[in-house]
Design an enzyme around this catalytic site. Structure first.
Site, short mmCIF file in Angstrom:
data_model
loop_
_atom_site.label_atom_id
_atom_site.label_comp_id
_atom_site.label_asym_id
_atom_site.label_seq_id
_atom_site.Cartn_x
_atom_site.Cartn_y
_atom_site.Cartn_z
N ASP A 40 20.34 -58.06 -49.15
CA ASP A 40 20.32 -57.50 -50.51
C ASP A 40 20.34 -58.66 -51.52
O ASP A 40 20.56 -59.82 -51.15
CB ASP A 40 21.57 -56.62 -50.68
CG ASP A 40 21.57 -55.84 -51.98
OD1 ASP A 40 20.49 -55.61 -52.57
OD2 ASP A 40 22.68 -55.43 -52.42
N GLU A 56 16.54 -61.55 -54.85
CA GLU A 56 15.46 -61.87 -55.82
C GLU A 56 15.51 -63.32 -56.25
O GLU A 56 14.43 -63.86 -56.54
CB GLU A 56 15.59 -60.94 -57.03
CG GLU A 56 15.37 -59.47 -56.71
CD GLU A 56 16.50 -58.83 -55.90
OE1 GLU A 56 17.66 -59.27 -56.07
OE2 GLU A 56 16.22 -57.94 -55.10
N ASP A 104 17.50 -49.72 -55.95
CA ASP A 104 18.38 -48.77 -56.62
C ASP A 104 17.63 -47.70 -57.41
O ASP A 104 17.53 -47.76 -58.64
CB ASP A 104 19.31 -49.54 -57.56
CG ASP A 104 20.20 -50.50 -56.79
OD1 ASP A 104 20.25 -50.40 -55.54
OD2 ASP A 104 20.83 -51.36 -57.42
O1 MIG Z 1 24.33 -54.70 -57.49
O2 MIG Z 1 25.91 -53.94 -52.29
O3 MIG Z 1 20.44 -52.22 -53.98
O4 MIG Z 1 21.80 -50.71 -52.08
O5 MIG Z 1 24.58 -50.66 -52.21
C1 MIG Z 1 24.57 -53.80 -56.47
C2 MIG Z 1 25.98 -52.97 -53.26
C3 MIG Z 1 24.45 -54.50 -55.13
C4 MIG Z 1 22.47 -53.28 -54.61
C5 MIG Z 1 21.72 -52.59 -53.54
C6 MIG Z 1 22.49 -51.38 -53.08
C7 MIG Z 1 23.85 -51.80 -52.60
C8 MIG Z 1 24.59 -52.53 -53.71
N1 MIG Z 1 23.80 -53.67 -54.15
#
Ligand code: MIG
Length: 795
Positions: free
Chosen positions: A403, A406, A486
Site C-alpha cells: 500500500d 505512490e 480507496d
Molecule cells: O491512508 O492501511 O488504500 O486499503 O486500508 C490509508 C490503511 C492507508 C489506504 C489503503 C486502504 C488501507 C489503508 N491505507
C-alpha cells in the site's frame, strides 16, 4: 502551490534528437532525447525477459506522399493554454509550470503502415515533448480511445485530459484524473484496425484526448528522454497481445488468489480475526483469504508485529491455515525513523533511503510519524527490503499487500493533498544513473513490488506467491495484482468499476479488482448486495472497508444480504475452473479476464464504447445493477444466441442489418444480477467448495451452450493450482467441442494431468427455447449434469 523546479530539464538549449527504429515484430519506436542527454537502454516498463530478444533496425519514417518532415509549431500552444485555465489540472502538482511558451524544434510525420491513417507530429514544448495525433480517419469513422490504465470516466477516454502522476487520491470523483497507477498507453480503435501508442517513461505524461480539439490527441511528456512505441493491428485482441508481449504478463497466480478475500482496516486483535474466520465457515460463505491491515504492526513499524494484539502470529496463521484461510499482510514503504528499530538502522547503514540532492536523508511523514522512504530504484535497496519479509514469512504469511507506494507522504498540504508525495527533487539512484525523483516518480511502486517478488523467490521458492499493490507503472502486472484503492460506498463507484477495470485490463494488467462494497463510508444492504453480485465476476475479488465504517462482512447487512453474498461468492467458486483457465491465458498472452463487449463483438456498432455490462472471458455477459430501487434493467445483447443464467431461457437475438443486436429486459430482483451465457460456448465449472484447499467431488462439469447451428466450443486449463509443477508439464490444456450430438476433446499441450483434482466429467446441454429450468434448479449451473461418455483425457 509550489512551483516545480526544473531539475532535469533546462529549456535553454532547445535541441532534440529523434531516432526511429522498427522491430521484427511490428513495433515502430521513436527514441526522443533532449538537450544532448545520453540515452539509457533500461526501463522497468519493458519485460526484461523478452526485451533483449527483440531485434530493432533503423527505420527512416516514410512521410505520406513523400512530402518530408513538416513544421507545425503553430499547433502546440493549445495544450498549454488549456491547462492554465485549470482544465483537469486541479490535482496536478506541476500545474504552475504549465502555460509557458512552447519551444518548437521540429516536426515530423509518419504514415503508419496498414489501413489506419494515424500520423504523428513531434514538437518541443517548454516542459518536454509534445506529440500530436489526429483522431479522425479519412472515411470519417469514429476513433475510440481506450487504455490509460486506472482512470475515472468511461471506457472511451475522449473529451478529457488525463495525467499520469501516481498519487494517494482519496476521493475518486469524476473530475479526478491522477489516481494510483500510471499506464501511458492508448489504443486508437476503429472496426478496421487498432493503433497502439505507448510512451515509455516514468515521468509525468499528459494525454489530452480530444479536449482542446475534438479530433486531436495531444500527448505531452515531461521527460528528457523516452521512447514512444507505435504499432498497428487488425483488432484490439491482437493489439493487447502485442502490447503485453512488450511490457510483460502476469505470473500465473495460485488458485487461492482467485477465491474470495475479506479485508478490513483493520482486523485486530487475534480474537477478532479468528472470529471472522469462524463466522465464514459457520455461515457457509466460501473464503480463502483474510487480511491484516496496518494495526498488526508495532507502532506502524513495517516488518514488525504488535505482540499485544498478536502474541504468537505463527500460531494464529497456522490455525487459520488449518481452516483453509491464507493470511495476507499489508506492507507500507515508509520506515519509521527510529534508531532503535533495525529496519531503519540497517537501511541507514546501507544507504537504502531516498536523499535530498545534497545527500541528506529525506524524512517525510506517514502512519508511523517521521519516516524514510526506501529508494527501490537501487538494486541493493531491493535486496535489503526483500530480506525483511522474512519476519512475515516466518509467521506463515502467504501474500503481501503493498500500500501507499505512490509513495504517499503526508508532509504536503493535508487538505488539498497537493504534493502528497515525496518531493520531485530527491535523488533516485535509478539503477546507477541518478536522476531527480520526479523523472521516475511513477516507477516507485514497480521497484517495491519487484522487491516483494524477490522475497517470494527467496523465502517461498515452492510457491507462486501473491502480491497486491495500490500503485504501479507500466509493467507492474509482472509483479503484482492491482486493487483500485480507496473507493467509496457509492453507487457511482459500483458503476465506475466496470470501465475502470476494463481499461486496466486493456492496459496490460488483467489481474485487477476493487474494494467490493466500497471502502470509505457505509454501505447499506442493497448497495452491498448489488456490489458483491457484480464483483464476484471481476478478476480480483476482495471486500474491504475503512477504519470508521460499520461492519462490511457478508453477515453484516442482515439475513437476506447474507444469502445473496453466499450465493454469488458460491457461484464464483463454482466457476473457478473457468476463471483459472482465463487467468492462465492472461499469463501467456496478456488477454484480459474481464473484457469489454467490443473485444468479442468488434463489428457491432452499438458496443464500441459500452461499459454498462462486461464479459467475463468470452462466455458470460454480466450486467450489474447500478442504482437503488430497481428490480430490472435493460441489457444490450449482441446478435446471436444467449441463455438467461437464471431461468435457462434461450434468447435468439437476430442480427440487424447494421450488425447490431437487441436490448432485453434483465430481471433483477435483489438476489439476482442479469447474467447471460453466450451460445457457442462451453463453460467449465465444478461443485461448491468452501475454500480452494478442499478437493471437491472430483467432477469437472461442462455446461454446453449451443449456438444457432447447435455447436459449442470451450477451452480448459488445469494444474495443481499452486507451485511450479506446471512449468515441468504437469498441467492439461485442451479444448472441448460440441457438434449437437456429441462432445469431442482435443489436448493441445501438457504432459500430464496427475495434479488435477478432477477425475470424471459430467455434461449438460442448455435447454432450448421451450426449456425452463426444473424447479429445484437455481441457475444453469444446477442443470442436471449427466455422466459424460467422454472420460477425462488425463484420468
Ligand atoms: O491512508 O492501511 O488504500 O486499503 O486500508 C490509508 C490503511 C492507508 C489506504 C489503503 C486502504 C488501507 C489503508 N491505507
Amino acid at each position: 502551490m509550489q512551483q516545480r523546479q526544473d531539475h532535469w530539464f533546462r529549456p535553454a538549449a532547445p535541441h532534440s534528437d529523434l531516432a526511429w527504429q522498427q522491430s521484427a515484430d511490428g513495433w515502430l519506436r521513436l527514441a526522443v532525447t533532449l538537450d544532448g542527454t545520453t540515452r539509457s537502454g533500461r526501463s522497468s516498463a519493458l519485460d526484461p525477459d523478452t526485451a533483449p530478444m527483440r531485434e530493432w533496425y533503423d527505420a527512416a519514417p516514410v512521410p505520406p506522399g513523400g512530402s518530408g518532415p513538416e513544421f507545425f509549431s503553430d499547433r502546440i500552444h493549445r495544450l498549454n493554454d488549456l491547462a492554465t485555465q485549470g482544465v483537469a489540472a486541479n490535482d496536478n502538482p506541476h500545474e504552475d509550470t504549465r502555460g509557458l511558451e512552447a519551444v518548437p524544434v521540429e516536426g515530423l510525420r509518419y504514415g503508419l503502415p496498414s489501413g489506419f491513417p494515424a500520423t504523428l507530429g513531434v514538437s518541443r514544448s517548454r516542459d518536454g515533448i509534445l506529440l500530436d495525433i489526429p483522431l479522425s480517419t479519412p472515411r470519417g469513422e469514429a476513433v475510440r480511445v481506450m487504455g490509460l490504465g486506472e482512470k475515472t470516466g468511461s471506457l472511451d477516454k475522449r473529451g478529457r485530459t488525463w495525467v499520469m502522476w501516481n498519487c494517494d487520491e482519496p476521493v475518486h470523483s469524476p473530475e479526478k484524473s491522477a489516481l494510483y497507477q500510471a499506464h501511458p498507453v492508448v489504443y486508437l480503435w476503429t472496426p478496421g484496425g487498432t493503433v497502439t501508442l505507448f510512451i515509455d517513461t516514468m515521468a509525468t505524461v499528459w494525454f489530452d484526448v480530444g479536449e482542446a480539439e475534438p479530433d486531436r490527441l495531444l500527448i505531452e511528456i515531461y521527460d528528457n528522454r523516452f521512447d514512444c512505441y507505435l504499432r498497428t493491428d487488425e483488432s484490439l485482441p491482437e493489439a493487447v497481445e502485442s502490447y503485453s508481449a512488450l511490457t510483460g504478463r502476469i505470473p500465473l497466480p495460485p488458485e487461492w488468489a482467485l477465491g474470495f478475500q475479506q479485508c478490513r482496516y483493520s482486523y485486530f486483535p487475534e480474537e477478532r480475526v479468528l472470529e471472522v474466520a469462524q463466522k465464514f465457515r459457520e455461515e457457509r460463505v466460501p473464503c480463502d483469504v483474510l487480511y491484516l491491515d496496518i494495526h498488526y504492526m508495532d507502532g506502524y513499524r513495517v516488518f514488525t508485529w504488535d505482540h499485544r494484539r498478536f502474541p504468537e502470529p505463527d500460531r494464529m496463521v497456522q490455525g487459520l491455515r488449518d481452516q483453509g484461510f491464507r493470511v495476507v499482510t499489508i506492507v507500507d514503504p515508509g520506515v519509521k525513523t527510529d534508531v532503535d528499530y533495525p529496519v531503519f538502522s540497517s537501511g541507514l547503514e546501507k544507504q537504502a533511503f531516498l536523499t535530498r540532492p545534497g545527500g541528506e536523508l529525506y524524512v517525510g511523514k506517514v502512519w508511523p510519524g517521521d519516516a524514510a522512504f526506501p529508494d527501490f530504484s537501487r538494486p541493493a535497496t531491493r535486496e535489503w527490503w526483500a530480506r525483511w519479509h522474512k519476519t512475515l514469512f516466518d509467521a506463515g504469511v502467504a501474500g503481501i499487500w503493498n500500500d501507499m507506494n505512490e509513495p504517499a507522504d503526508f508532509t504536503g498540504d493535508e487538505v488539498l493533498r497537493v504534493n502528497f508525495t515525496v518531493p520531485d527533487d530527491l535523488v533516485a539512484h535509478n539503477e546507477g544513473e541518478p536522476v531527480s525523483f520526479g523523472r521516475v516518480h511513477n516507477e516507485y511502486a514497480n521497484g517495491m513490488n519487484r522487491a516483494t517478488r524477490d522475497a517470494f523467490l527467496q523465502y517461498r521458492p515452492e510457491e507462486r506467491g501473491f502480491v497486491l499493490t495500490r500503485s504501479g507503472g507500466t509493467g507492474v502486472q509482472r509483479y503484482a495484482a492491482i486493487w483500485t484503492g480507496d473507493n467509496h460506498s457509492w453507487w457511482e463507484h459500483l458503476t465506475m468499476m466496470v470501465p475502470m477495470f476494463l481499461n486496466v485490463g486493456l492496459s496490460g494488467a488483467p489481474f485487477v479488482g476493487g474494494d467490493a462494497g466500497g471502502f470509505q463510508l457505509n454501505a447499506d444492504a442493497e448497495l452491498y448486495r448489488r456490489w458483491i453480485a457484480a464483483a464476484a465476476f471481476t478478476p480480483f475479488f476482495r471486500a474491504h472497508s475503512a477504519l470508521d465504517t460499520r461492519d462490511h462482512e457478508p453477515w453484516s447487512f442482515g439475513p437476506e444480504a447474507l444469502e445473496t453474498a453466499r450465493r454469488f461468492i458460491g457461484i464464483r467458486y463454482r466457476l473457478l475452473p473457468y476463471l483459472y483457465t482465463l487467468f492462465e491465458e492472461a499469463s501467456r498472452r496478456g488477454t484480459p479476464v474481464m473484457r469489454p463487449l467490443l473485444w468479442e463483438f468488434p463489428q457491432d456498432p452499438r458496443v464500441a464504447s459500452r461499459a454498462d455490462s462486461f464479459l467475463l472471458g468470452n462466455a458470460l455477459l454480466v450486467a450489474p445493477v447500478r442504482e437503488p430501487g430497481v428490480q430490472e434493467r435493460s441489457v444490450y445483447l449482441p446478435a446471436g444466441v444467449w441463455y438467461d443464467f437464471w431461468s435457462g431461457e434461450r434468447i435468439d437475438v437476430p442480427r440487424q442489418p447494421d450488425g447490431s443486436g437487441a436490448v432485453v429486459v434483465g430481471n433483477a430482483p435483489l438476489d439476482r444480477i442479469p447474467l447471460y451465457l453466450r451460445g457457442g460456448t462451453i463453460l467449465p465449472h465444478e461443485g461448491l467448495r468452501q475454500h480452494t484447499g478442499e478437493t471437491g467431488d472430483g467432477v469437472l462439469r461442462l455446461l454446453i451452450a449451443p449456438d444457432a447451428e447447435g455447436r459449442a466450443q470451450g477451452t480448459f486449463y488445469g494444474d495443481a493450482g499452486e507451485g511450479f509443477g506446471y512449468c515441468a508439464g504437469r498441467f492439461w490444456r485442451g479444448s472441448f467441442s460440441w457438434d449437437g450430438s456429441g462432445l469431442r476433446t482435443e489436448s493441445r499441450a501438457g504432459e500430464s494431468g496427475e495434479d488435477l483434482r478432477w477425475t470424471s466429467l459430467a455434461t449438460a446441454v442448455c435447454p432450448g427455447t421451450s426449456g425452463e429450468l426444473n424447479p429445484e434448479a437455481e441457475s444453469l449451473l444446477d442443470l442436471p449434469h449427466g455422466e459424460s461418455r467422454l472420460s477425462l483425457p488425463w484420468a
